[in-house]
Motif scaffolding. Structure first.
Motif, PDB file in Angstrom:
ATOM      1  N   LYS A 155       3.291  10.966   3.099  1.00 23.86           N
ATOM      2  CA  LYS A 155       2.116  10.797   3.959  1.00 23.86           C
ATOM      3  C   LYS A 155       2.641  10.459   5.338  1.00 23.86           C
TER       4      LYS A 155
ATOM      5  N   GLY B 129       0.793  -1.233   0.000  1.00 21.86           N
ATOM      6  CA  GLY B 129       0.000   0.000   0.000  1.00 21.86           C
ATOM      7  C   GLY B 129       0.821   1.276   0.000  1.00 21.86           C
ATOM      8  N   ALA B 130       0.553   2.119   0.975  1.00 21.34           N
ATOM      9  CA  ALA B 130       1.138   3.458   0.986  1.00 21.34           C
ATOM     10  C   ALA B 130       2.540   3.519   1.610  1.00 21.34           C
TER      11      ALA B 130
HETATM   12  N1  UDP Z   1      -0.992   3.863  -6.510  1.00 22.48           N
HETATM   13  C1  UDP Z   1      -0.207   3.748  -7.652  1.00 22.48           C
HETATM   14  N2  UDP Z   1      -0.798   3.423  -8.822  1.00 22.48           N
HETATM   15  C2  UDP Z   1      -2.120   3.192  -8.929  1.00 22.48           C
HETATM   16  C3  UDP Z   1      -2.939   3.291  -7.765  1.00 22.48           C
HETATM   17  C4  UDP Z   1      -2.332   3.629  -6.561  1.00 22.48           C
HETATM   18  O1  UDP Z   1       1.016   3.900  -7.589  1.00 22.48           O
HETATM   19  O2  UDP Z   1      -2.594   2.903 -10.024  1.00 22.48           O
HETATM   20  C5  UDP Z   1      -0.340   4.183  -5.236  1.00 22.48           C
HETATM   21  C6  UDP Z   1      -0.716   5.514  -4.624  1.00 22.48           C
HETATM   22  O3  UDP Z   1       0.045   6.560  -5.224  1.00 22.48           O
HETATM   23  C7  UDP Z   1      -0.327   5.284  -3.182  1.00 22.48           C
HETATM   24  C8  UDP Z   1      -0.681   3.815  -2.984  1.00 22.48           C
HETATM   25  O4  UDP Z   1      -0.793   3.246  -4.260  1.00 22.48           O
HETATM   26  O5  UDP Z   1       1.069   5.430  -3.030  1.00 22.48           O
HETATM   27  C9  UDP Z   1      -2.026   3.668  -2.283  1.00 22.48           C
HETATM   28  O6  UDP Z   1      -1.846   2.951  -1.163  1.00 22.48           O
HETATM   29  P1  UDP Z   1      -2.977   2.873  -0.041  1.00 22.48           P
HETATM   30  O7  UDP Z   1      -2.586   1.837   0.929  1.00 22.48           O
HETATM   31  O8  UDP Z   1      -3.326   4.246   0.446  1.00 22.48           O
HETATM   32  O9  UDP Z   1      -4.173   2.370  -0.912  1.00 22.48           O
HETATM   33  P2  UDP Z   1      -5.338   1.498  -0.457  1.00 22.48           P
HETATM   34  O10 UDP Z   1      -4.842   0.109  -0.486  1.00 22.48           O
HETATM   35  O11 UDP Z   1      -5.724   1.964   0.932  1.00 22.48           O
HETATM   36  O12 UDP Z   1      -6.373   1.811  -1.502  1.00 22.48           O
END
Ligand code: UDP
Length: 259
Positions: A206, A196-197
């Protein structure tokens, strides 16, 4: 490794953070060319998605490590009589892994995901803090990349050229799990972590919830406050569905096991 436990329709490895780090480092040390093993970290949202999403279930079935991320998942495991030792979030696993690698087993990593420029920022922060971790590549794929075969091939070629021990994948869920599952046979890394992030956190783009919130199981509240528009509907659905899944599982326990 201890046997996986079954919880709410998925299986989870009952490992603590230290054991998970040890497992990933042992994959990273292999020279047997045995392909890429990957880590997924189910939280409440993943558990809810998995009930309906067969592709995500398939991605989980081939994962090398399934680690519980999210206090409610741990609480549910205790209530249902299959206690997990602790929460192992991807965003805790990665720094702990780098810490251990820096101390005893240098590793190379490739950062895939996050907005343009964020991976490079994270790479600088990593090199400064953990000199034993070599960042051999970063890439932020364009929007919709997962549906573009040429782009997918190009990503795999970048990873192959960089030859990392570990591919850190931060594309959000369930995109990252589906992408890694679909391509794991072609990923030329020894391990891939769907986290994820985490790349944003490493770059300082973040901020994570303060430790006291994490300890109280309130990290979700911090995330909701920082990205309300993106997360409100998701969290509302999860808050409605997850307790029902737990209640149903509890009801189906043998009478004597209902704690
Ligand atoms: N992200 C990316 N490409 C995509 C979609 C998302 O690189 O096509 C990245 C976004 O920039 C962030 C991360 O994925 O760095 C999102 O992680 P997060 O855990 O917040 O997402 P969740 O799993 O909660 O939707």
């Amino acid at each position: 490794m201890s046997a996986r436990i079954e919880l709410l329709g998925l299986t989870i490895d009952p490992l603590n953070l230290e054991q998970a780090v040890h497992q990933v480092l042992s994959w990273a040390a292999r020279e047997d060319g045995a392909g890429c093993r990957y880590v997924v970290t189910p939280n409440v949202d993943h558990v809810v998605l998995l009930q309906q999403n067969a592709a995500l279930r398939a991605a989980y079935e081939t994962a090398g490590l399934i680690l519980a991320d999210g206090a409610p998942v741990i609480w549910a495991s205790r209530l249902l009589g299959t206690p997990l030792p602790e929460r192992v979030a991807g965003s805790d696993l990665v720094p702990a892994l780098f810490e251990a690698a820096d101390a005893k087993q240098p590793v190379s990593v490739f950062l895939l995901g996050a907005a343009p420029g964020v991976g490079d920022k994270a790479a600088l922060a990593i090199q400064r803090r953990w000199p034993g971790v070599r960042v051999v590549g970063t890439y932020s794929p364009p929007l919709g990349f997962e549906r573009d075969e040429a782009e997918n091939r190009a990503i795999l070629a970048r990873v192959e050229a960089a030859q990392p021990d570990i591919l850190v994948v931060g594309l959000g869920a369930p995109k990252q799990e589906l992408w890694v599952h679909q391509h794991h046979r072609q990923i030329r890394a020894k391990a891939a972590l769907c986290v994820g992030a985490t790349i944003d956190f490493l770059a300082g783009e973040k901020s994570r919830a303060p430790a006291w919130m994490r300890e109280l199981g309130l990290e979700w509240l911090h995330r909701l406050a920082s990205e309300p528009r993106r997360l409100a509907a998701r969290y509302a659905r999860d808050a409605w569905v997850f307790p029902q899944l737990v209640a149903r599982a509890w009801w189906h326990l043998p009478r004597a096991a209902r704690t």
